[in-house]
Motif scaffolding. Sequence first.
Motif, PDB file in Angstrom:
ATOM      1  N   TRP A  18       0.808 102.893 -34.921  1.00  0.00           N
ATOM      2  CA  TRP A  18       1.795 103.966 -35.081  1.00  0.00           C
ATOM      3  C   TRP A  18       1.299 105.135 -35.928  1.00  0.00           C
ATOM      4  CZ3 TRP A  18       5.751 104.466 -32.019  1.00  0.00           C
ATOM      5  CH2 TRP A  18       6.228 103.333 -31.352  1.00  0.00           C
ATOM      6  N   GLN A  19       0.063 105.087 -36.409  1.00  0.00           N
ATOM      7  CA  GLN A  19      -0.444 106.230 -37.170  1.00  0.00           C
ATOM      8  C   GLN A  19      -0.652 107.420 -36.240  1.00  0.00           C
ATOM      9  OE1 GLN A  19      -4.306 105.771 -39.084  1.00  0.00           O
ATOM     10  NE2 GLN A  19      -3.702 107.153 -40.741  1.00  0.00           N
ATOM     11  N   ARG A  20      -0.138 108.571 -36.667  1.00  0.00           N
ATOM     12  CA  ARG A  20      -0.332 109.780 -35.876  1.00  0.00           C
ATOM     13  C   ARG A  20      -1.735 110.335 -36.113  1.00  0.00           C
ATOM     14  NH1 ARG A  20       3.750 108.225 -32.860  1.00  0.00           N
ATOM     15  NH2 ARG A  20       5.795 109.113 -33.374  1.00  0.00           N
ATOM     16  N   ASN A  21      -2.162 111.213 -35.242  1.00  0.00           N
ATOM     17  CA  ASN A  21      -3.510 111.778 -35.334  1.00  0.00           C
ATOM     18  C   ASN A  21      -3.714 112.637 -36.577  1.00  0.00           C
ATOM     19  OD1 ASN A  21      -4.507 110.538 -33.035  1.00  0.00           O
ATOM     20  ND2 ASN A  21      -3.941 112.232 -31.682  1.00  0.00           N
ATOM     21  N   ASN A  22      -2.627 113.124 -37.186  1.00  0.00           N
ATOM     22  CA  ASN A  22      -2.786 113.914 -38.413  1.00  0.00           C
ATOM     23  C   ASN A  22      -2.934 113.037 -39.660  1.00  0.00           C
ATOM     24  OD1 ASN A  22      -0.199 113.028 -38.989  1.00  0.00           O
ATOM     25  ND2 ASN A  22       0.776 115.017 -38.723  1.00  0.00           N
ATOM     26  N   GLY A  23      -2.861 111.722 -39.485  1.00  0.00           N
ATOM     27  CA  GLY A  23      -3.070 110.788 -40.598  1.00  0.00           C
ATOM     28  C   GLY A  23      -1.821 110.191 -41.175  1.00  0.00           C
ATOM     29  N   GLY A  24      -0.654 110.778 -40.885  1.00  0.00           N
ATOM     30  CA  GLY A  24       0.599 110.266 -41.429  1.00  0.00           C
ATOM     31  C   GLY A  24       1.315 109.338 -40.466  1.00  0.00           C
ATOM     32  N   TRP A  25       2.519 108.893 -40.887  1.00  0.00           N
ATOM     33  CA  TRP A  25       3.317 107.979 -40.065  1.00  0.00           C
ATOM     34  C   TRP A  25       4.730 108.508 -39.899  1.00  0.00           C
ATOM     35  CZ3 TRP A  25      -0.738 106.225 -42.830  1.00  0.00           C
ATOM     36  CH2 TRP A  25      -1.578 105.285 -42.238  1.00  0.00           C
ATOM     37  N   PRO A  26       5.354 108.205 -38.770  1.00  0.00           N
ATOM     38  CA  PRO A  26       6.766 108.527 -38.563  1.00  0.00           C
ATOM     39  C   PRO A  26       7.646 107.410 -39.139  1.00  0.00           C
ATOM     40  CG  PRO A  26       5.909 107.502 -36.601  1.00  0.00           C
ATOM     41  CD  PRO A  26       4.746 107.572 -37.582  1.00  0.00           C
ATOM     42  N   LYS A  27       8.956 107.575 -38.985  1.00  0.00           N
ATOM     43  CA  LYS A  27       9.889 106.538 -39.439  1.00  0.00           C
ATOM     44  C   LYS A  27      10.297 105.634 -38.272  1.00  0.00           C
ATOM     45  CE  LYS A  27      13.153 109.023 -41.345  1.00  0.00           C
ATOM     46  NZ  LYS A  27      14.378 109.305 -42.134  1.00  0.00           N
ATOM     47  N   TYR A  28       9.367 105.346 -37.370  1.00  0.00           N
ATOM     48  CA  TYR A  28       9.723 104.542 -36.202  1.00  0.00           C
ATOM     49  C   TYR A  28      10.255 103.182 -36.650  1.00  0.00           C
ATOM     50  CZ  TYR A  28       9.629 102.261 -31.694  1.00  0.00           C
ATOM     51  OH  TYR A  28      10.006 101.580 -30.558  1.00  0.00           O
ATOM     52  N   HIS A  29       9.502 102.496 -37.517  1.00  0.00           N
ATOM     53  CA  HIS A  29       9.986 101.240 -38.093  1.00  0.00           C
ATOM     54  C   HIS A  29      10.527 101.567 -39.490  1.00  0.00           C
ATOM     55  CE1 HIS A  29       8.691  98.815 -34.820  1.00  0.00           C
ATOM     56  NE2 HIS A  29       7.409  99.053 -34.993  1.00  0.00           N
ATOM     57  N   ASN A  30      11.771 102.005 -39.532  1.00  0.00           N
ATOM     58  CA  ASN A  30      12.282 102.632 -40.750  1.00  0.00           C
ATOM     59  C   ASN A  30      12.314 101.694 -41.945  1.00  0.00           C
ATOM     60  OD1 ASN A  30      13.161 104.910 -42.093  1.00  0.00           O
ATOM     61  ND2 ASN A  30      15.322 104.449 -41.749  1.00  0.00           N
ATOM     62  N   ASP A  31      12.579 100.403 -41.725  1.00  0.00           N
ATOM     63  CA  ASP A  31      12.601  99.465 -42.853  1.00  0.00           C
ATOM     64  C   ASP A  31      11.326  98.626 -42.932  1.00  0.00           C
ATOM     65  OD1 ASP A  31      12.889  97.811 -40.679  1.00  0.00           O
ATOM     66  OD2 ASP A  31      14.684  96.782 -41.415  1.00  0.00           O
ATOM     67  N   PHE A  32      10.319  98.994 -42.165  1.00  0.00           N
ATOM     68  CA  PHE A  32       8.998  98.356 -42.166  1.00  0.00           C
ATOM     69  C   PHE A  32       8.987  96.966 -41.516  1.00  0.00           C
ATOM     70  CE2 PHE A  32       8.398 101.668 -45.249  1.00  0.00           C
ATOM     71  CZ  PHE A  32       7.072 102.010 -45.169  1.00  0.00           C
ATOM     72  N   SER A  33      10.140  96.334 -41.291  1.00  0.00           N
ATOM     73  CA  SER A  33      10.135  94.983 -40.728  1.00  0.00           C
ATOM     74  C   SER A  33       9.586  94.960 -39.304  1.00  0.00           C
ATOM     75  CB  SER A  33      11.554  94.397 -40.742  1.00  0.00           C
ATOM     76  OG  SER A  33      12.414  95.126 -39.880  1.00  0.00           O
ATOM     77  N   GLY A  34       9.660  96.104 -38.615  1.00  0.00           N
ATOM     78  CA  GLY A  34       9.142  96.142 -37.252  1.00  0.00           C
ATOM     79  C   GLY A  34       7.652  95.927 -37.158  1.00  0.00           C
ATOM     80  N   TYR A  35       6.942  96.154 -38.256  1.00  0.00           N
ATOM     81  CA  TYR A  35       5.496  95.903 -38.271  1.00  0.00           C
ATOM     82  C   TYR A  35       5.181  94.404 -38.292  1.00  0.00           C
ATOM     83  CZ  TYR A  35       4.775 100.856 -39.494  1.00  0.00           C
ATOM     84  OH  TYR A  35       4.737 102.220 -39.501  1.00  0.00           O
ATOM     85  N   ASP A  36       6.182  93.579 -38.589  1.00  0.00           N
ATOM     86  CA  ASP A  36       5.949  92.142 -38.719  1.00  0.00           C
ATOM     87  C   ASP A  36       6.078  91.389 -37.410  1.00  0.00           C
ATOM     88  OD1 ASP A  36       5.513  92.174 -41.499  1.00  0.00           O
ATOM     89  OD2 ASP A  36       7.668  92.262 -41.880  1.00  0.00           O
ATOM     90  N   ARG A  37       6.409  92.092 -36.347  1.00  0.00           N
ATOM     91  CA  ARG A  37       6.566  91.426 -35.048  1.00  0.00           C
ATOM     92  C   ARG A  37       5.624  92.056 -34.021  1.00  0.00           C
ATOM     93  NH1 ARG A  37       8.811  95.069 -31.827  1.00  0.00           N
ATOM     94  NH2 ARG A  37      10.310  96.592 -32.648  1.00  0.00           N
ATOM     95  N   ALA A  38       5.435  91.346 -32.931  1.00  0.00           N
ATOM     96  CA  ALA A  38       4.620  91.897 -31.843  1.00  0.00           C
ATOM     97  C   ALA A  38       5.324  93.109 -31.255  1.00  0.00           C
ATOM     98  CB  ALA A  38       4.415  90.839 -30.765  1.00  0.00           C
ATOM     99  N   GLN A  39       4.568  94.171 -31.041  1.00  0.00           N
ATOM    100  CA  GLN A  39       5.136  95.364 -30.436  1.00  0.00           C
ATOM    101  C   GLN A  39       5.297  95.143 -28.934  1.00  0.00           C
ATOM    102  OE1 GLN A  39       5.608  98.138 -33.114  1.00  0.00           O
ATOM    103  NE2 GLN A  39       5.565  96.001 -33.730  1.00  0.00           N
ATOM    104  N   THR A  40       6.403  95.614 -28.388  1.00  0.00           N
ATOM    105  CA  THR A  40       6.625  95.473 -26.951  1.00  0.00           C
ATOM    106  C   THR A  40       5.642  96.363 -26.191  1.00  0.00           C
ATOM    107  OG1 THR A  40       8.235  97.278 -26.822  1.00  0.00           O
ATOM    108  CG2 THR A  40       9.075  95.095 -27.410  1.00  0.00           C
ATOM    109  N   GLU A  41       5.489  96.083 -24.909  1.00  0.00           N
ATOM    110  CA  GLU A  41       4.606  96.911 -24.098  1.00  0.00           C
ATOM    111  C   GLU A  41       5.094  98.356 -24.066  1.00  0.00           C
ATOM    112  OE1 GLU A  41       1.634  96.195 -22.802  1.00  0.00           O
ATOM    113  OE2 GLU A  41       1.896  94.333 -23.929  1.00  0.00           O
ATOM    114  N   ALA A  42       6.413  98.528 -24.038  1.00  0.00           N
ATOM    115  CA  ALA A  42       6.968  99.885 -24.042  1.00  0.00           C
ATOM    116  C   ALA A  42       6.649 100.596 -25.358  1.00  0.00           C
ATOM    117  CB  ALA A  42       8.481  99.835 -23.821  1.00  0.00           C
ATOM    118  N   GLU A  43       6.706  99.863 -26.450  1.00  0.00           N
ATOM    119  CA  GLU A  43       6.389 100.456 -27.751  1.00  0.00           C
ATOM    120  C   GLU A  43       4.917 100.828 -27.836  1.00  0.00           C
ATOM    121  OE1 GLU A  43       9.562  98.508 -30.896  1.00  0.00           O
ATOM    122  OE2 GLU A  43       7.893  97.281 -30.197  1.00  0.00           O
TER     123      GLU A  43
END
Length: 538
Positions: free
Chosen positions: A217-242
Amino acid sequence: MKKLKRLLVLSLGFLALNACSSDSDVIDEDKTILVTSVIVNGSDITDGQAKQFTTVVLPNNATDRSVTWSVSDESIALISDKGVLTPLENGTVEITATANDDSGISAQKTVEISGVAGPVVLVESISVSGSDITDGQAKQFSVSVLPSDATNKVVVWSVSDTSIAEVNSEGLLTPKKNGTVNVIATATDGSGIKGELSVNISGIVLTNFKAENVLLWQRNNGGWPKYHNDFSGYDRAQTEAEKIEAENTKNDTDTTIDNEHTIGEIRILLSAYKATNNTAYLDAAVRGIDFLFEMQYDNGGWPQYYPLRNNYSRHITYNDNAMGNVMNLMRDIFLKKNNLELIDESYISKAETAFNKGIDVILQTQVVINGVKTAWCAQHDEVTLKPRMARSYELASNSGSESVGVVRLLMTLDNPSSEVIDAINSAVAWFESVKIVGYELKDVNGDKVLVESPGNVMWARFYTLDDYTGDQYESLFNTFNPNEPFFCSRDTDAGGGGPRKTIAEISYERRNGYAWYGSWPKNLISTEYSAWKAKHGI
């Protein structure tokens, strides 16, 4: 012959599976719970082959649910300590499972055995075939078992160090890290014969599940969006759509320090790099740090989003400790702590400069009312440094919430200047002067209502300033004195926006959907401030 037969059964014992289901009940460690019943499960043997027998032991929360197996006639069959019954001759035996606690409970089962053929031919040698792993990938290993007419040529695979590699039941060796491991194949016929092969493993690049998601999820400018706003989304497998979305949005400019983003991802990556030595994580963390340097204003402040947007997110942002989180990371760099010592030393002076500029702008943005220093707004204009509004119900103000984080940051300085000391003293004095005593906000029939509460102390989220010239709500603010609490509806609410003197005057949705009161400064002024003064002899 009986001795050989017993050896056979004992060696087959490791094939057994634990038949008892896992016990998730809470156990009183001070009380022993005895077994009340044992049931033996299994069927007759018709093919002369070994068979696994299992038990049901009740109750599920018995302190010791293990059993000891025995058989009535060891000339007909033997049973292992794991419940594997190995037939030796055709006939009938009774197997018994006895609870190992003090209950004395046991159960029996009669088993008819047929299909037993000739005598056992034991394994005499095992040779393991395979080669070193040089690409970090899994590799299949095989065995040669002699004599060729051995009755049971099945082997069990194992490795000498499971931290380096694992091997499955088919001999597929999966490396975990670079190193040397012995691959072992052990006969299951009771002969005790095993074969070993030393394997050198190289070419592994270790990965970390969470860090891999952060990289995605890192953008090309080096920063990150709030896609996983509470960070827990990083703890699971990302879906193919994601995964597709993440790859297709690499050039998006939704990168932010809001809700600890970018700072939080950098810390995740550095922790993963320390554990795996995977340079991809370090490189990504450094890109994130470079992004933070780039987004800092020349005056020392940080906006909420970067690249800049044409809304309140371009202001210097104290809200949710956004700027404070960045400054704490900068300080960790030049103090070489919390994994930031992993960053190249060329960043130390840059980080210290960025941190000090941040302190300077904090001092410059402290609001002065009638000649007295007070507190801070949740966000300040990036040019004029004056308090600025955010959302329509978050008007320019002194913040009873965000100002606490600013003061705490100033209090962490090891050698505070006279300007810093004055800023802290002034802010704490302001907190004392605007505290609300004898009231609390309660839920009454599903609605937030301010009620009397003797002795209770709290603070408002927003307090009025002294200069709203040109403000769209100037006429409403002119009915207030400086340092008065105020409350707002949304502009789109039926009664319109703008400041109100009581929480009862704003819309039901905003009254119940926002933190208008809180105890944010309580610990700061009751204990932390006095400890800070004592530490610095103030």
